[in-house]
Design a protein around this motif. Structure first.
Motif, PDB file in Angstrom:
ATOM      1  N   LEU A   1     -13.034  -1.555  39.645  1.00  0.00           N
ATOM      2  CA  LEU A   1     -12.654  -2.900  39.195  1.00  0.00           C
ATOM      3  C   LEU A   1     -13.850  -3.839  39.153  1.00  0.00           C
ATOM      4  O   LEU A   1     -13.993  -4.641  38.236  1.00  0.00           O
ATOM      5  CB  LEU A   1     -11.564  -3.482  40.094  1.00  0.00           C
ATOM      6  N   THR A   2     -14.712  -3.764  40.145  1.00  0.00           N
ATOM      7  CA  THR A   2     -15.872  -4.657  40.175  1.00  0.00           C
ATOM      8  C   THR A   2     -16.902  -4.280  39.116  1.00  0.00           C
ATOM      9  O   THR A   2     -17.734  -5.106  38.744  1.00  0.00           O
ATOM     10  CB  THR A   2     -16.539  -4.669  41.567  1.00  0.00           C
ATOM     11  N   GLY A   3     -16.855  -3.039  38.611  1.00  0.00           N
ATOM     12  CA  GLY A   3     -17.799  -2.611  37.590  1.00  0.00           C
ATOM     13  C   GLY A   3     -17.323  -2.832  36.163  1.00  0.00           C
ATOM     14  O   GLY A   3     -18.081  -2.625  35.222  1.00  0.00           O
ATOM     15  N   TYR A   4     -16.085  -3.262  36.003  1.00  0.00           N
ATOM     16  CA  TYR A   4     -15.560  -3.467  34.646  1.00  0.00           C
ATOM     17  C   TYR A   4     -16.272  -4.612  33.942  1.00  0.00           C
ATOM     18  O   TYR A   4     -16.539  -5.650  34.525  1.00  0.00           O
ATOM     19  CB  TYR A   4     -14.069  -3.803  34.684  1.00  0.00           C
ATOM     20  N   ARG A   5     -16.534  -4.426  32.647  1.00  0.00           N
ATOM     21  CA  ARG A   5     -17.123  -5.489  31.830  1.00  0.00           C
ATOM     22  C   ARG A   5     -16.437  -5.616  30.470  1.00  0.00           C
ATOM     23  O   ARG A   5     -16.520  -6.648  29.836  1.00  0.00           O
ATOM     24  CB  ARG A   5     -18.621  -5.237  31.601  1.00  0.00           C
ATOM     25  N   THR A   6     -15.779  -4.527  29.993  1.00  0.00           N
ATOM     26  CA  THR A   6     -15.160  -4.553  28.671  1.00  0.00           C
ATOM     27  C   THR A   6     -13.683  -4.180  28.771  1.00  0.00           C
ATOM     28  O   THR A   6     -13.278  -3.434  29.662  1.00  0.00           O
ATOM     29  CB  THR A   6     -15.865  -3.581  27.706  1.00  0.00           C
ATOM     30  N   TYR A   7     -12.893  -4.691  27.825  1.00  0.00           N
ATOM     31  CA  TYR A   7     -11.453  -4.410  27.818  1.00  0.00           C
ATOM     32  C   TYR A   7     -10.947  -4.289  26.390  1.00  0.00           C
ATOM     33  O   TYR A   7     -11.602  -4.697  25.432  1.00  0.00           O
ATOM     34  CB  TYR A   7     -10.681  -5.508  28.558  1.00  0.00           C
ATOM     35  N   ALA A   8      -9.761  -3.713  26.269  1.00  0.00           N
ATOM     36  CA  ALA A   8      -9.037  -3.624  24.996  1.00  0.00           C
ATOM     37  C   ALA A   8      -7.556  -3.796  25.313  1.00  0.00           C
ATOM     38  O   ALA A   8      -7.122  -3.564  26.449  1.00  0.00           O
ATOM     39  CB  ALA A   8      -9.283  -2.280  24.317  1.00  0.00           C
ATOM     40  N   TRP A   9      -6.794  -4.219  24.336  1.00  0.00           N
ATOM     41  CA  TRP A   9      -5.361  -4.436  24.516  1.00  0.00           C
ATOM     42  C   TRP A   9      -4.592  -3.161  24.187  1.00  0.00           C
ATOM     43  O   TRP A   9      -4.898  -2.467  23.220  1.00  0.00           O
ATOM     44  CB  TRP A   9      -4.865  -5.555  23.612  1.00  0.00           C
ATOM     45  N   LEU A  10      -3.578  -2.889  24.993  1.00  0.00           N
ATOM     46  CA  LEU A  10      -2.622  -1.827  24.674  1.00  0.00           C
ATOM     47  C   LEU A  10      -1.683  -2.349  23.589  1.00  0.00           C
ATOM     48  O   LEU A  10      -1.511  -3.567  23.447  1.00  0.00           O
ATOM     49  CB  LEU A  10      -1.818  -1.448  25.918  1.00  0.00           C
TER      50      LEU A  10
ATOM     51  N   GLN B   1     -15.778  -8.806  27.963  1.00  0.00           N
ATOM     52  CA  GLN B   1     -15.844  -8.783  26.512  1.00  0.00           C
ATOM     53  C   GLN B   1     -14.792  -7.820  25.973  1.00  0.00           C
ATOM     54  O   GLN B   1     -14.668  -6.690  26.456  1.00  0.00           O
ATOM     55  CB  GLN B   1     -17.233  -8.345  26.075  1.00  0.00           C
ATOM     56  N   GLU B   2     -14.075  -8.273  24.936  1.00  0.00           N
ATOM     57  CA  GLU B   2     -13.110  -7.400  24.266  1.00  0.00           C
ATOM     58  C   GLU B   2     -13.863  -6.480  23.309  1.00  0.00           C
ATOM     59  O   GLU B   2     -14.744  -6.935  22.573  1.00  0.00           O
ATOM     60  CB  GLU B   2     -12.084  -8.227  23.493  1.00  0.00           C
ATOM     61  N   VAL B   3     -13.516  -5.192  23.332  1.00  0.00           N
ATOM     62  CA  VAL B   3     -14.139  -4.206  22.443  1.00  0.00           C
ATOM     63  C   VAL B   3     -13.035  -3.384  21.785  1.00  0.00           C
ATOM     64  O   VAL B   3     -11.909  -3.315  22.277  1.00  0.00           O
ATOM     65  CB  VAL B   3     -15.120  -3.274  23.202  1.00  0.00           C
ATOM     66  N   SER B   4     -13.378  -2.758  20.666  1.00  0.00           N
ATOM     67  CA  SER B   4     -12.381  -1.943  19.971  1.00  0.00           C
ATOM     68  C   SER B   4     -12.461  -0.472  20.380  1.00  0.00           C
ATOM     69  O   SER B   4     -11.512   0.278  20.191  1.00  0.00           O
ATOM     70  CB  SER B   4     -12.536  -2.077  18.456  1.00  0.00           C
ATOM     71  N   GLN B   5     -13.594  -0.046  20.948  1.00  0.00           N
ATOM     72  CA  GLN B   5     -13.740   1.351  21.363  1.00  0.00           C
ATOM     73  C   GLN B   5     -14.393   1.425  22.734  1.00  0.00           C
ATOM     74  O   GLN B   5     -15.234   0.607  23.086  1.00  0.00           O
ATOM     75  CB  GLN B   5     -14.600   2.110  20.357  1.00  0.00           C
ATOM     76  N   ASN B   6     -13.998   2.438  23.491  1.00  0.00           N
ATOM     77  CA  ASN B   6     -14.562   2.751  24.811  1.00  0.00           C
ATOM     78  C   ASN B   6     -14.545   1.562  25.782  1.00  0.00           C
ATOM     79  O   ASN B   6     -15.586   1.226  26.369  1.00  0.00           O
ATOM     80  CB  ASN B   6     -15.981   3.297  24.669  1.00  0.00           C
TER      81      ASN B   6
ATOM     82  N   PHE C   1      -3.580  -3.864  34.285  1.00  0.00           N
ATOM     83  CA  PHE C   1      -4.911  -3.404  33.913  1.00  0.00           C
ATOM     84  C   PHE C   1      -4.951  -1.907  34.202  1.00  0.00           C
ATOM     85  O   PHE C   1      -4.744  -1.480  35.346  1.00  0.00           O
ATOM     86  CB  PHE C   1      -5.995  -4.125  34.702  1.00  0.00           C
ATOM     87  N   ILE C   2      -5.226  -1.143  33.167  1.00  0.00           N
ATOM     88  CA  ILE C   2      -5.223   0.311  33.240  1.00  0.00           C
ATOM     89  C   ILE C   2      -6.662   0.796  33.102  1.00  0.00           C
ATOM     90  O   ILE C   2      -7.365   0.406  32.162  1.00  0.00           O
ATOM     91  CB  ILE C   2      -4.395   0.918  32.074  1.00  0.00           C
ATOM     92  N   ASP C   3      -7.091   1.653  34.033  1.00  0.00           N
ATOM     93  CA  ASP C   3      -8.426   2.238  33.931  1.00  0.00           C
ATOM     94  C   ASP C   3      -8.463   3.115  32.677  1.00  0.00           C
ATOM     95  O   ASP C   3      -7.616   4.002  32.505  1.00  0.00           O
ATOM     96  CB  ASP C   3      -8.745   3.070  35.172  1.00  0.00           C
ATOM     97  N   ALA C   4      -9.393   2.869  31.785  1.00  0.00           N
ATOM     98  CA  ALA C   4      -9.434   3.586  30.507  1.00  0.00           C
ATOM     99  C   ALA C   4      -9.782   5.062  30.687  1.00  0.00           C
ATOM    100  O   ALA C   4      -9.259   5.904  29.962  1.00  0.00           O
ATOM    101  CB  ALA C   4     -10.440   2.923  29.567  1.00  0.00           C
TER     102      ALA C   4
END
Length: 189
Positions: free
Chosen positions: A36-45, A78-83, A141-144
């Motif tokens: 969780l502390t290392g997360y920087r990017t996300y995407a929406w389900l 930051q929101e991203v579309s991949q990975n 929040f789901i780990d990708a």
């Protein structure tokens, strides 16, 4: 001239209305704190598809996304579309609730020294029943990488039908801020 009983009941109603805030809670997988502390990017389900158009409609979805994105982006995500590092899903519900309160003119006491003896007499309790709608918002929040739930936030508050669109967005922003104020959770030492 107002009767003391009416004044007391009116003040109590105002005091309770002022306390009607947004209740938020969070939960997380303690084994995932480092992730969780290392997360920087996300995407929406993808949005859930249900028959409840009061909750699941393009207007509400836009408001939820706007509130979450503003909060996360203000913290450097930051929101991203991949990975992405994590994926975000949301759920909502609206429930009918009842609020039942019984008060008497002396806040439950048979005698109050602040009133003159002319007001003393039998204290008759008064019960008020109020029906209202309570809204619940859940953020997951789901780990990708593992596709596992690692963090969940919930917010509940009374909904006001007469609220303007801007006031609804403001309350939603407040709810999301309350949920995410301690995100990511700090590792236990």
């Amino acid at each position: 001239m107002l009767r003391p009983r009416l004044v007391v009941v009116s003040l109590l109603v105002l005091a309770l209305a002022a306390c009607a805030g947004i209740e938020t809670r969070t939960d997380y997988d303690p084994g995932s704190v480092d992730k969780l502390t290392g997360y920087r990017t996300y995407a929406w389900l993808p949005s859930p598809h249900t028959q409840n158009s009061q909750v699941y409609n393009p207007i509400v979805e836009s408001r939820v996304r706007k509130a979450v994105e503003q909060e996360l982006q203000s913290r450097g995500y930051q929101e991203v579309s991949q990975n992405p590092d994590f994926k975000i899903g949301w759920h909502g519900a609206v429930d009918q609730k009842l609020d039942v309160q019984t008060v008497d003119q002396y806040y439950g006491y048979a005698w109050d020294p602040w009133y003159s003896p002319f007001y003393l007499g039998p204290s008759v309790p008064e019960t008020r029943v109020r029906e209202y709608q309570e809204g619940t918002l859940i953020l997951d929040f789901i780990d990708a990488a593992s596709n596992k739930l690692v963090w969940r936030g919930t917010a509940q508050a009374e909904l006001r039908e007469s609220a303007s669109a801007s006031k609804r967005q403001e309350r939603l922003n407040e709810a999301v801020h309350g949920m995410l104020k301690d995100f990511p959770p700090k590792p236990k030492k």
